[in-house]
Design an enzyme around this catalytic site. Structure first.
Site, PDB file in Angstrom:
ATOM      1  CB  SER A  21      -0.909   0.000   1.219  1.00  0.00           C
ATOM      2  OG  SER A  21      -1.691   1.170   1.235  1.00  0.00           O
ATOM      3  CB  ALA A  70       6.092  12.490   6.253  1.00  0.00           C
ATOM      4  CB  ILE A  71       2.609  10.271   1.648  1.00  0.00           C
ATOM      5  CG1 ILE A  71       3.853   9.606   1.048  1.00  0.00           C
ATOM      6  CG2 ILE A  71       1.633  10.710   0.554  1.00  0.00           C
ATOM      7  CD1 ILE A  71       4.678  10.418   0.101  1.00  0.00           C
ATOM      8  CG  ASN A 127      -2.455   2.304   7.711  1.00  0.00           C
ATOM      9  OD1 ASN A 127      -1.704   2.093   8.650  1.00  0.00           O
ATOM     10  ND2 ASN A 127      -2.195   3.193   6.769  1.00  0.00           N
ATOM     11  CB  CYS A 130      -0.482   5.695   8.934  1.00  0.00           C
ATOM     12  SG  CYS A 130       0.353   6.989   7.986  1.00  0.00           S
ATOM     13  N   GLY A 217      12.330   0.297   2.938  1.00  0.00           N
ATOM     14  CA  GLY A 217      13.399  -0.106   2.026  1.00  0.00           C
ATOM     15  C   GLY A 217      14.312  -1.154   2.659  1.00  0.00           C
ATOM     16  CB  THR A 266      10.839   1.173  -0.636  1.00  0.00           C
ATOM     17  OG1 THR A 266      10.111   1.640   0.504  1.00  0.00           O
ATOM     18  CG2 THR A 266      11.868   2.211  -1.032  1.00  0.00           C
TER      19      THR A 266
HETATM   20  C1  LIG Z   1       5.798   6.426  -0.040  1.00  0.00           C
HETATM   21  C2  LIG Z   1       5.148   5.401   0.842  1.00  0.00           C
HETATM   22  C3  LIG Z   1       3.778   5.488   1.094  1.00  0.00           C
HETATM   23  C4  LIG Z   1       3.144   4.556   1.917  1.00  0.00           C
HETATM   24  N1  LIG Z   1       1.801   4.649   2.134  1.00  0.00           N
HETATM   25  C5  LIG Z   1       1.170   3.712   2.889  1.00  0.00           C
HETATM   26  C6  LIG Z   1      -0.251   3.730   3.066  1.00  0.00           C
HETATM   27  O1  LIG Z   1      -0.953   4.575   2.515  1.00  0.00           O
HETATM   28  N2  LIG Z   1      -0.814   2.777   3.867  1.00  0.00           N
HETATM   29  C7  LIG Z   1      -0.063   1.790   4.452  1.00  0.00           C
HETATM   30  O2  LIG Z   1      -0.620   0.947   5.147  1.00  0.00           O
HETATM   31  N3  LIG Z   1       1.269   1.737   4.285  1.00  0.00           N
HETATM   32  C8  LIG Z   1       1.906   2.668   3.517  1.00  0.00           C
HETATM   33  N4  LIG Z   1       3.278   2.588   3.332  1.00  0.00           N
HETATM   34  C9  LIG Z   1       4.030   1.498   3.975  1.00  0.00           C
HETATM   35  C10 LIG Z   1       4.262   0.338   3.016  1.00  0.00           C
HETATM   36  O3  LIG Z   1       3.048  -0.239   2.584  1.00  0.00           O
HETATM   37  C11 LIG Z   1       5.128  -0.767   3.665  1.00  0.00           C
HETATM   38  O4  LIG Z   1       4.450  -1.277   4.795  1.00  0.00           O
HETATM   39  C12 LIG Z   1       6.485  -0.254   4.123  1.00  0.00           C
HETATM   40  O5  LIG Z   1       6.977   0.717   3.227  1.00  0.00           O
HETATM   41  C13 LIG Z   1       7.529  -1.373   4.273  1.00  0.00           C
HETATM   42  O6  LIG Z   1       7.772  -2.039   3.055  1.00  0.00           O
HETATM   43  P1  LIG Z   1       8.980  -1.650   2.035  1.00  0.00           P
HETATM   44  O7  LIG Z   1      10.230  -1.572   2.843  1.00  0.00           O
HETATM   45  O8  LIG Z   1       8.962  -2.737   1.010  1.00  0.00           O
HETATM   46  O9  LIG Z   1       8.621  -0.321   1.464  1.00  0.00           O
HETATM   47  C14 LIG Z   1       3.911   3.524   2.511  1.00  0.00           C
HETATM   48  C15 LIG Z   1       5.285   3.435   2.243  1.00  0.00           C
HETATM   49  C16 LIG Z   1       5.909   4.357   1.412  1.00  0.00           C
HETATM   50  C17 LIG Z   1       7.384   4.230   1.157  1.00  0.00           C
END
Ligand SMILES: Cc1cc2nc3c(=O)[nH]c(=O)nc-3n(C[C@H](O)[C@H](O)[C@H](O)COP(=O)(O)O)c2cc1C
Ligand SMILES: Cc1cc2nc3c(=O)[nH]c(=O)nc-3n(C[C@H](O)[C@H](O)[C@H](O)COP(=O)(O)OP(=O)(O)OC[C@H]3O[C@@H](n4cnc5c(N)ncnc54)[C@H](O)[C@@H]3O)c2cc1C
Ligand code: FES
Lengths: 303, 258
Positions: A21, A70-71, A127, A130, A217, A266
């Site tokens: 997500s 921090a979207i 979620n 967040c 990441g 990521t």
């Molecule tokens: C830019 C960005 C936006 C994200 N937005 C959400 C979100 O809207 N809802 C959510 O549950 N997680 C959100 N996440 C978290 C990711 O879904 C994921 O749990 C987290 O980034 C760890 O995985 P990764 O290391 O593969 O990115 C966001 C992550 C990133 C980097």
């Protein structure tokens, strides 16, 4: 026989790989690059009742082998997500997992109730983790009793199975996991981002306008893996693991630790084709491991 | 269409202090539509640095399937990029975004192109295309000091070119706005790329003129999926926000809230 097929509550996945997500929008951009039907599932951007415009910029900052974001849950709001984004996604033969967010418990319940009626939404991801919004989000994810209560409230209205997305920003992740299982969760997704910071060395001020951001990441993989391993010992509901997954080997590790499927976040920014690439190469790795079916990997570390 | 390709380094030169001109070749060039689009570059195959770097397309050569970028080697990513040698490969995602609307300017028009620092590069391809269309460009290019000035000659071949440096070590002393204030010629529209204060100053200076501004913002995906690069819009705009990577980076004057 499909060696990659995985069955989870509500989800019949042709393979255990899905974008996480917030890292895939509602799929439109990636659909220009490849056929979304190859994906096991799609976790769409967090949806709230109202339109959210998110935080001021800069919203992202690079860190060692990772990034902070921090979207601020920017999304077009429940009505538009249902009428436009989800309807558009119907053209693909891919189950959607809707990420549900809000400020108050009522918000979560409202989004869950409406969005779970959409034809292609096969599961919800609540979620409660967040780190980038002032109220809601993580406040629900750090108190076991509140997390259980919210899970039960959402479960009561949802027409599809409910997965709860856990925050790593807690002392005892096992305790929260048990609480949401007791609250009726059908599965767990984990981990969300770790709260972090980056400073501008010259000014001493945070680089991200919000001050703090969520770390994701490859940098977070060891933490995520440990937590999946830990939670797998405590609950009997399935886990969708994530946190730094970039390669086929990462997928193998998370499934070995106890995940039944995984999400890639990521890494989509680094290589937009990462999901289809992993899916393509997964069978070779199973051969290398002498494993017939991907499900044989699940929880290998514990046996 | 957006492609990802390992493109081959044809040439790389330091053309001013820490300013590099890099020419790459590959099929991705076929997809490049015009001036002002950018590419998203992965400078390393490892996790360090992790994210891609957005860099503008400075000139396109469809015949040779080559394009050129000009960038400042500053942080970790661009420094690594600057040591790539001819024959090596670079992972490029692109072309991305929407460039300058070249056809807004009509044959015989005079237009001004205003660039600041590393905002100057995309104006080069733009100027070439305008000249091809019979438009007369006037270039006003601002830099910190003489040692980081680049492409003065190349721009001069295309039209009148005014160089401005903050310390006065080359060309006019001061900012692009001081040269613009003294500019005698009338013009039909302006195109600009550079630091935000410069874009703002231009927009305020020419409230009645048609203008096109190219913006910069920190990026994640570069393709419109992550909401990292969002800008608020002004009241006169029908949408609440725009994404620099996929809606821009070029926007008509008055769209983005500066
Ligand atoms: C830019 C960005 C936006 C994200 N937005 C959400 C979100 O809207 N809802 C959510 O549950 N997680 C959100 N996440 C978290 C990711 O879904 C994921 O749990 C987290 O980034 C760890 O995985 P990764 O290391 O593969 O990115 C966001 C992550 C990133 C980097
Ligand atoms: C659409 C667009 C076009 C650009 N075109 C050019 C160009 O033609 N020539 C040029 O020299 N520069 C250009 N830039 C700026 C360039 O992207 C940054 O200078 C570069 O990303 C810095 O990377 P680094 O490795 O030197 O710095 P680091 O400090 O290592 O960068 C850390 C992170 O911050 C990001 N970042 C840092 N500065 C900027 C910035 N100004 N804008 C966006 N992201 C930034 C990086 O991408 C990276 O993710 C452009 C930016 C955008 C958005
Ligand atoms: S960088 Fe991801 S939306 Fe623009």
């Amino acid at each position: 026989m499909n060696r990659l097929k995985v069955e989870l509550p509500g989800l019949s996945l042709k393979n255990p790989i899905m974008p996480a997500s917030g890292c895939f929008g509602f799929g439109k951009e990636y659909a220009k690059l490849y056929d979304l039907s190859v994906l096991g599932a799609i976790m769409i951007k967090a949806t709230t009742v109202e339109t959210r415009l998110g935080n001021p910029t800069p919203r992202v900052a690079e860190t060692a082998s990772g990034m902070l974001n921090a979207i601020g849950l920017q999304n077009p709001g429940l009505e538009k997500v249902i009428a436009e984004e989800l309807v558009w996604l119907e053209q693909y033969d891919t189950p959607i997992i809707a990420n549900v967010a809000g400020t108050l418990m009522e918000d979560y319940v409202e989004v869950a109730k409406q969005i779970s009626k959409s034809k292609n939404v096969h599961a919800l991801e609540i979620n409660i983790s967040c780190p980038n919004v002032k109220c809601g989000g993580i406040t629900f994810g750090t108190d076991p009793a509140v997390a259980a209560e919210l899970t039960a409230a959402v479960k009561a209205v949802s027409e599809v199975p409910v997965y709860v997305k856990l925050s790593p920003n807690v002392t005892d992740i096992g305790e929260i996991a048990r609480a949401v299982e007791a609250g009726g969760a059908d599965g767990i997704t984990m981990i969300n981002t770790l709260i972090g910071m980056r400073l501008d060395t010259r000014t001493g001020k945070p680089v991200i306008a919000n001050g703090t951001g969520g770390l994701s990441g490859p940098a977070v993989k060891p933490v995520a893996l440990r937590m999946v391993y830990e939670v797998a010992k405590h609950v009997s509901i399935p886990i969708i693991g994530m946190g730094g997954i970039t390669t086929v080997d990462d997928v193998i590790d998370f499934m070995s630790a106890g995940a039944s499927a995984v999400a890639v976040g990521t890494a989509n920014f680094v290589d937009p084709f990462v999901c289809p690439t992993i899916i393509e190469h997964l069978p070779e790795k199973l051969d290398w491991l002498g494993i017939n079916h991907v499900s044989e990997l699940i929880g290998r570390s514990h046996r | 269409m957006i492609r990802k390709e390992r493109m081959k380094v044809i040439e790389q030169n330091e053309i001013a202090r820490n300013i590099y001109e890099l020419t790459l070749s590959g099929q991705l060039v076929e997809e490049m539509k015009g001036a002002g689009q950018f590419v998203h570059i992965r400078v390393s195959d490892s996790y360090e640095p992790l994210l891609r770097r957005p860099i503008s397309i400075a000139s396109i050569n469809h015949e040779l399937e080559q394009f050129t970028m000009i960038y400042r080697a500053e942080g970790r990513g661009t420094s690594l990029l600057s040591i790539k040698k001819p024959g090596e490969e670079v992972d490029v995602l692109g072309p991305l975004g929407n460039g300058f609307p070249v056809h807004e300017a009509k044959k015989g028009d005079t237009v001004i192109l205003v660039g600041g620092g590393i905002g100057v590069p995309p104006l080069y391809e733009l100027s070439k295309r305008l000249v091809e269309n019979g438009v007369k460009p006037i270039h006003v290019l601002g830099f910190q000091s003489h040692d980081v000035v680049f492409y003065e000659e190349k721009f001069s071949e295309l039209g009148d070119t005014h160089i401005v440096t903050v310390d006065g070590s080359q060309g006019h002393l001061g900012f692009v706005t001081s040269v613009l204030a003294e500019l005698q010629q009338d013009f039909s529209m302006y195109f600009t790329c550079g630091p935000l204060p410069m874009l703002e100053a231009l927009q305020n200076m020419y409230p009645k003129k048609k203008g096109f501004l190219s913006f910069e913002e920190r990026m994640g995906c570069g393709i419109g999926a992550c909401f990292a690069c969002v800008c608020k819009t002004t009241e006169q705009c029908s949408v609440d926000y725009v994404k620099v990577c996929s809606d821009g980076p070029v926007f008509p004057a008055g769209v983005v809230h500066i």
